[in-house]
Design a protein around this motif. Structure first.
Motif, PDB file in Angstrom:
ATOM      1  N   TRP A 161     -10.701  16.061  -1.083  1.00 29.81           N
ATOM      2  CA  TRP A 161     -10.028  15.295  -1.518  1.00 29.81           C
ATOM      3  C   TRP A 161      -9.814  13.389  -1.139  1.00 29.81           C
ATOM      4  O   TRP A 161      -8.478  12.918  -1.697  1.00 29.81           O
ATOM      5  N   PHE A 162      -9.794  12.866  -0.019  1.00 27.54           N
ATOM      6  CA  PHE A 162     -10.638  11.710   0.385  1.00 27.54           C
ATOM      7  C   PHE A 162     -10.139  10.975  -0.737  1.00 27.54           C
ATOM      8  O   PHE A 162      -9.572   9.784  -1.038  1.00 27.54           O
ATOM      9  N   ALA A 163     -11.493  10.941  -1.916  1.00 31.21           N
ATOM     10  CA  ALA A 163     -11.454   9.544  -2.484  1.00 31.21           C
ATOM     11  C   ALA A 163     -10.588  10.100  -3.380  1.00 31.21           C
ATOM     12  O   ALA A 163     -10.519   8.224  -4.596  1.00 31.21           O
ATOM     13  N   ARG A 164      -9.590  10.563  -4.171  1.00 30.23           N
ATOM     14  CA  ARG A 164      -8.581  10.492  -5.080  1.00 30.23           C
ATOM     15  C   ARG A 164      -6.974   9.506  -4.635  1.00 30.23           C
ATOM     16  O   ARG A 164      -6.659   9.119  -4.706  1.00 30.23           O
ATOM     17  N   ILE A 165      -7.099   9.766  -2.538  1.00 30.00           N
ATOM     18  CA  ILE A 165      -5.985   8.937  -2.492  1.00 30.00           C
ATOM     19  C   ILE A 165      -6.717   7.608  -1.758  1.00 30.00           C
ATOM     20  O   ILE A 165      -5.043   6.865  -1.155  1.00 30.00           O
ATOM     21  N   LYS A 166      -7.764   7.328  -1.699  1.00 32.50           N
ATOM     22  CA  LYS A 166      -8.564   6.360  -1.151  1.00 32.50           C
ATOM     23  C   LYS A 166      -7.962   4.853  -1.184  1.00 32.50           C
ATOM     24  O   LYS A 166      -7.765   3.923  -0.584  1.00 32.50           O
ATOM     25  N   GLN A 167      -8.276   4.883  -3.134  1.00 29.58           N
ATOM     26  CA  GLN A 167      -7.302   3.604  -2.977  1.00 29.58           C
ATOM     27  C   GLN A 167      -6.332   2.838  -3.373  1.00 29.58           C
ATOM     28  O   GLN A 167      -5.972   1.831  -2.644  1.00 29.58           O
ATOM     29  N   PRO A 168      -5.043   4.401  -3.505  1.00 27.40           N
ATOM     30  CA  PRO A 168      -4.013   3.439  -3.630  1.00 27.40           C
ATOM     31  C   PRO A 168      -3.679   3.616  -1.324  1.00 27.40           C
ATOM     32  O   PRO A 168      -2.720   2.373  -1.431  1.00 27.40           O
ATOM     33  N   LEU A 169      -4.688   4.071  -0.966  1.00 27.26           N
ATOM     34  CA  LEU A 169      -4.415   4.295   0.586  1.00 27.26           C
ATOM     35  C   LEU A 169      -4.353   2.727   1.049  1.00 27.26           C
ATOM     36  O   LEU A 169      -3.577   1.603   1.921  1.00 27.26           O
ATOM     37  N   LEU A 170      -5.926   1.560   1.009  1.00 20.96           N
ATOM     38  CA  LEU A 170      -6.258   0.899   0.929  1.00 20.96           C
ATOM     39  C   LEU A 170      -4.689  -0.004   0.190  1.00 20.96           C
ATOM     40  O   LEU A 170      -4.807  -1.299   1.010  1.00 20.96           O
ATOM     41  N   ILE A 171      -4.257  -0.322  -0.994  1.00 15.11           N
ATOM     42  CA  ILE A 171      -3.359  -0.869  -1.145  1.00 15.11           C
ATOM     43  C   ILE A 171      -2.242  -0.766  -0.799  1.00 15.11           C
ATOM     44  O   ILE A 171      -1.784  -2.043   0.248  1.00 15.11           O
ATOM     45  N   ALA A 172      -2.343  -0.063  -0.043  1.00 11.27           N
ATOM     46  CA  ALA A 172      -1.178  -0.064   0.960  1.00 11.27           C
ATOM     47  C   ALA A 172      -1.277  -0.584   2.757  1.00 11.27           C
ATOM     48  O   ALA A 172      -0.587  -1.216   2.867  1.00 11.27           O
ATOM     49  N   GLN A 173      -2.236  -0.220   2.765  1.00 12.69           N
ATOM     50  CA  GLN A 173      -2.628  -0.628   4.272  1.00 12.69           C
ATOM     51  C   GLN A 173      -3.087  -2.259   4.394  1.00 12.69           C
ATOM     52  O   GLN A 173      -2.657  -3.055   5.398  1.00 12.69           O
ATOM     53  N   ILE A 174      -3.205  -2.531   2.818  1.00 13.70           N
ATOM     54  CA  ILE A 174      -2.826  -4.354   2.556  1.00 13.70           C
ATOM     55  C   ILE A 174      -1.477  -4.901   2.700  1.00 13.70           C
ATOM     56  O   ILE A 174      -1.000  -5.709   2.890  1.00 13.70           O
ATOM     57  N   VAL A 175      -0.791  -4.004   1.488  1.00 13.91           N
ATOM     58  CA  VAL A 175       0.308  -5.085   1.017  1.00 13.91           C
ATOM     59  C   VAL A 175       1.372  -4.566   2.072  1.00 13.91           C
ATOM     60  O   VAL A 175       2.539  -5.705   2.300  1.00 13.91           O
ATOM     61  N   ILE A 176       1.021  -3.708   2.875  1.00 12.98           N
ATOM     62  CA  ILE A 176       2.867  -3.434   3.804  1.00 12.98           C
ATOM     63  C   ILE A 176       2.438  -4.229   4.162  1.00 12.98           C
ATOM     64  O   ILE A 176       3.874  -5.741   5.196  1.00 12.98           O
ATOM     65  N   PRO A 177       1.962  -4.715   5.990  1.00 13.75           N
ATOM     66  CA  PRO A 177       1.299  -5.804   6.751  1.00 13.75           C
ATOM     67  C   PRO A 177       2.050  -7.304   6.252  1.00 13.75           C
ATOM     68  O   PRO A 177       2.505  -8.001   6.874  1.00 13.75           O
ATOM     69  N   LEU A 178       1.093  -7.550   4.630  1.00 11.95           N
ATOM     70  CA  LEU A 178       1.923  -9.045   4.455  1.00 11.95           C
ATOM     71  C   LEU A 178       3.426  -8.710   3.450  1.00 11.95           C
ATOM     72  O   LEU A 178       3.543 -10.178   3.811  1.00 11.95           O
ATOM     73  N   LEU A 179       4.372  -7.648   2.815  1.00 12.15           N
ATOM     74  CA  LEU A 179       5.256  -7.364   3.068  1.00 12.15           C
ATOM     75  C   LEU A 179       6.232  -7.794   3.812  1.00 12.15           C
ATOM     76  O   LEU A 179       7.172  -8.874   4.638  1.00 12.15           O
ATOM     77  N   ALA A 180       5.494  -7.683   5.710  1.00 13.51           N
ATOM     78  CA  ALA A 180       6.083  -7.604   6.737  1.00 13.51           C
ATOM     79  C   ALA A 180       6.278  -8.955   7.500  1.00 13.51           C
ATOM     80  O   ALA A 180       6.688  -9.517   8.369  1.00 13.51           O
ATOM     81  N   LEU A 181       5.328  -9.809   6.977  1.00 14.51           N
ATOM     82  CA  LEU A 181       5.455 -10.844   7.392  1.00 14.51           C
ATOM     83  C   LEU A 181       5.525 -11.711   6.500  1.00 14.51           C
ATOM     84  O   LEU A 181       6.158 -13.031   7.093  1.00 14.51           O
ATOM     85  N   VAL A 182       6.488 -11.668   5.695  1.00 13.25           N
ATOM     86  CA  VAL A 182       6.531 -12.515   4.571  1.00 13.25           C
ATOM     87  C   VAL A 182       8.246 -11.867   4.754  1.00 13.25           C
ATOM     88  O   VAL A 182       9.319 -13.514   5.062  1.00 13.25           O
ATOM     89  N   GLY A 183       8.520 -11.169   5.153  1.00  9.09           N
ATOM     90  CA  GLY A 183      10.153 -10.503   5.712  1.00  9.09           C
ATOM     91  C   GLY A 183      10.127 -11.145   6.928  1.00  9.09           C
ATOM     92  O   GLY A 183      11.841 -11.803   6.846  1.00  9.09           O
ATOM     93  N   ILE A 184       9.031 -11.489   8.165  1.00  6.23           N
ATOM     94  CA  ILE A 184       9.348 -11.862   9.309  1.00  6.23           C
ATOM     95  C   ILE A 184       9.719 -14.288   9.146  1.00  6.23           C
ATOM     96  O   ILE A 184      10.369 -14.358   9.734  1.00  6.23           O
ATOM     97  N   VAL A 185       8.973 -13.664   8.077  1.00  7.82           N
ATOM     98  CA  VAL A 185       9.161 -15.290   8.260  1.00  7.82           C
ATOM     99  C   VAL A 185      10.602 -16.468   7.301  1.00  7.82           C
ATOM    100  O   VAL A 185      10.840 -17.229   7.700  1.00  7.82           O
ATOM    101  N   VAL A 186      10.580 -14.968   6.707  1.00  2.94           N
ATOM    102  CA  VAL A 186      11.638 -15.666   4.704  1.00  2.94           C
ATOM    103  C   VAL A 186      12.958 -15.314   6.869  1.00  2.94           C
ATOM    104  O   VAL A 186      14.231 -16.309   6.879  1.00  2.94           O
TER     105      VAL A 186
END
Length: 561
Positions: A161-186
């Motif tokens: 079932w990995f193919a079904r969640i691969k794209q959303p998981l990859l998006i989360a893996q990129i977006v979450i640390p980017l949001l965290a960086l922005v939060g710390i900088v602000v």
């Protein structure tokens, strides 16, 4: 008892790693609240700490970290060949070696500073007391985040079932640390503005560090001792591993014969996959020897009793494909005496052009299959020289092949004057359906161009029929020697071929199943849905019959699924 503990080690390591990844994920989400300001960040921190510093949970993270480090160290000590490791595993190991230095510094300055000195590690205090904390904190979390997600992807990669969640998981893996960086900088910027107010500054220090303890100096002193001890530990482990392997090879060796290939000697504790790779014997191993696929399986010709018993994980995988008792996974099989074996799957030194290597050994995937066939070519080729016939066919194959590949398709095979192509070997089903329809439309236009080019070589314009269907198929390398290539088998392939045949009776250029249309971004307003019988199936199939593929109205696909 020892055998059950060996089987338990990978599970313990995995669960400890997942616990740490959950902690880091919630920590990053906590940081992301800094986007809304320092007050929101502090409020989120209180929620975060109410869980992770609850008396019932307080020691879960340190215990998980200790278990994970010890079991990974054990794995690195006992591995006999590094050749089986992929680049992502080397990266994961490198990040893992850096992590203790980054994590220990952070834990000492926050969690243990709270225990030892009564420090309240609020974000206001932490961002105020350490000038480079934003960079240090983010570097630590990204290293841990990347390390954890590399392990998570390796674990999930072979799940059906990995193919079904691969794209959303990859998006989360990129977006979450980017949001965290922005939060710390602000939040850091807000702290730099607030510290201009002496009253605010005094309040922060009195609340967080009333005894005015120099936590930074204490942390630096502790890390000096820890760093020296950690370096000595790594050198000791590396030296100990070298000595153990040397003693094993010197005093006791086991003979392994690869039937018809070579006979090698290995040290005790070496798996058959490690034996193959250490001695340059080609051996397929898609998952890197983790026991998560079955591509390294071998036949035990002699010496079944000279092998360690299969673990629960290995038995579960062997059961999936109905293996007999003389079939084992090489990565999980450790000889204790001489044995004779034979690898069962062909090893690929090179990947196939346009085909993902991870599925070459077999995978159950939901993809799109296209069949295209020239109409009346037998009649057109009558009276022509063999050279002329071959020339015309190659012109057709080249034109259509380029269009298919340009739209993300994989050319499976050429059958007479027909083409079989696969879409969606990598990516989502929606993208695959869109690409297949776009390819069909482009093929129709390309056929017009080809007919203009061949107007003096053929008596009448070339015509073709295209059938497209999607569904679950088995994808893998099938064939023998040079005739072996990536292909798909299954009911969906047969239906796609039937749809191509249906273009003859329906007198249309394109027949597409409703399933494909439902997953595409095609404008269906001007298309009529109908049913046709399919040979070998009791129920008719709903299809769209399209006179010319050029008439398709393709809507740009949005990739936010």
């Amino acid at each position: 008892m020892a055998r059950s503990f060996q089987a338990l080690i990978p599970r313990l390591r995995l669960h400890a790693g997942l616990t740490l990844l959950l902690y880091v994920t919630t920590h990053l989400l906590n940081h992301a609240w800094g986007i809304f300001g320092l007050a929101a960040l502090e409020s989120s921190r209180r929620v975060f700490l109410s869980f992770w510093r609850h008396p019932a949970v307080f020691w879960v993270v340190p215990a998980s970290l200790l278990i994970h480090v010890l079991l990974v160290s054990y794995k690195l000590l006992t591995i006999t060949s590094w050749r089986r490791l992929h680049w992502n595993e080397w990266l994961q190991i490198g990040l893992g070696l850096i992590m203790p230095l980054l994590i220990t510094s952070h834990i000492y300055a926050t969690r243990f500073a709270t225990i030892l000195y009564g420090i309240r590690d609020t974000y206001s205090y932490v961002l105020l007391s350490q000038a480079t904390i934003a960079v240090d904190l983010y570097l630590m979390l990204v290293v841990v985040w990347l390390h954890g997600n590399l392990g998570l992807m390796a674990y999930l990669w072979h799940k059906p079932w990995f193919a079904r969640i691969k794209q959303p998981l990859l998006i989360a893996q990129i977006v979450i640390p980017l949001l965290a960086l922005v939060g710390i900088v602000v939040a850091h910027r807000e702290v730099n503005q607030l510290k201009q107010d002496p009253q605010w500054l005094e309040q922060v220090w009195q609340f967080a560090n009333p005894q005015n303890i120099d936590v930074a100096a204490a942390t630096a002193e502790f890390m000096g001792w820890f760093g020296s001890g950690y370096l000595a530990l790594l050198l000791g482990l590396g030296g100990g591993r070298a000595i153990i392997l040397r003693l094993r090879r010197k005093h006791y060796l086991i003979s392994v014969e690869y039937k018809g290939i070579a006979t090698v000697t290995i040290a005790p504790g070496t798996s058959l996959l490690e034996a193959s790779l250490a001695n340059g014997i080609p051996h397929a191993h898609s998952c890197g020897g983790r026991g998560r696929c079955s591509t390294c399986r071998i036949e035990i010709i002699e010496g079944v009793k000279a092998l360690n018993p299969p673990t629960e994980t290995e038995l579960r995988l062997l059961k999936r494909f109905g293996a007999s008792g003389d079939i084992r996974l090489a990565c999980q099989t450790i000889p204790t005496a001489a044995c004779v074996v034979r690898p069962l799957l062909h090893h690929h030194d090179r990947s196939l052009p346009g085909a993902p290597t991870m599925i070459s050994h077999g995978a159950d995937k939901q993809i799109v299959i296209m069949f295209a066939d020239l109409r009346g070519f037998t009649t057109l080729s009558e009276g022509k020289l063999p050279y002329d016939t071959v020339f015309i066919l190659n012109q057709y194959f080249q034109s259509m092949g380029q269009v298919i590949e340009a739209n993300g398709g994989y050319l499976d095979k050429f059958i007479g004057d027909g083409i079989m192509a696969l879409f969606g070997l990598d990516g989502t089903l929606e993208q695959a359906c869109h690409n297949a329809l776009a390819a069909a439309q482009a093929m129709a236009y390309q056929l017009d161009v080809l007919n203009q080019r061949l107007e003096h070589d053929v008596n009448e314009p070339l015509r073709m029929g295209i059938g497209i269907h999607c569904g679950h198929v088995i994808v893998g390398d099938l064939g023998y020697k040079r005739a072996k290539h990536l292909t798909a088998i299954g009911d969906a392939v047969n239906i796609a071929a039937r749809l191509e045949e249906a273009t003859k009776t329906l007198q249309t250029q394109l027949v597409v199943s409703r399933a494909v249309m439902q997953h595409s971004a095609l404008d269906l307003h001007n298309l009529a849905l109908s049913e046709i019988p399919i040979r070998g199936r009791t129920q008719p199939l709903e299809i769209y019959s399209i006179e010319s593929a050029k008439s398709l109205v393709l809507v740009p696909l949005t990739l936010n699924t």
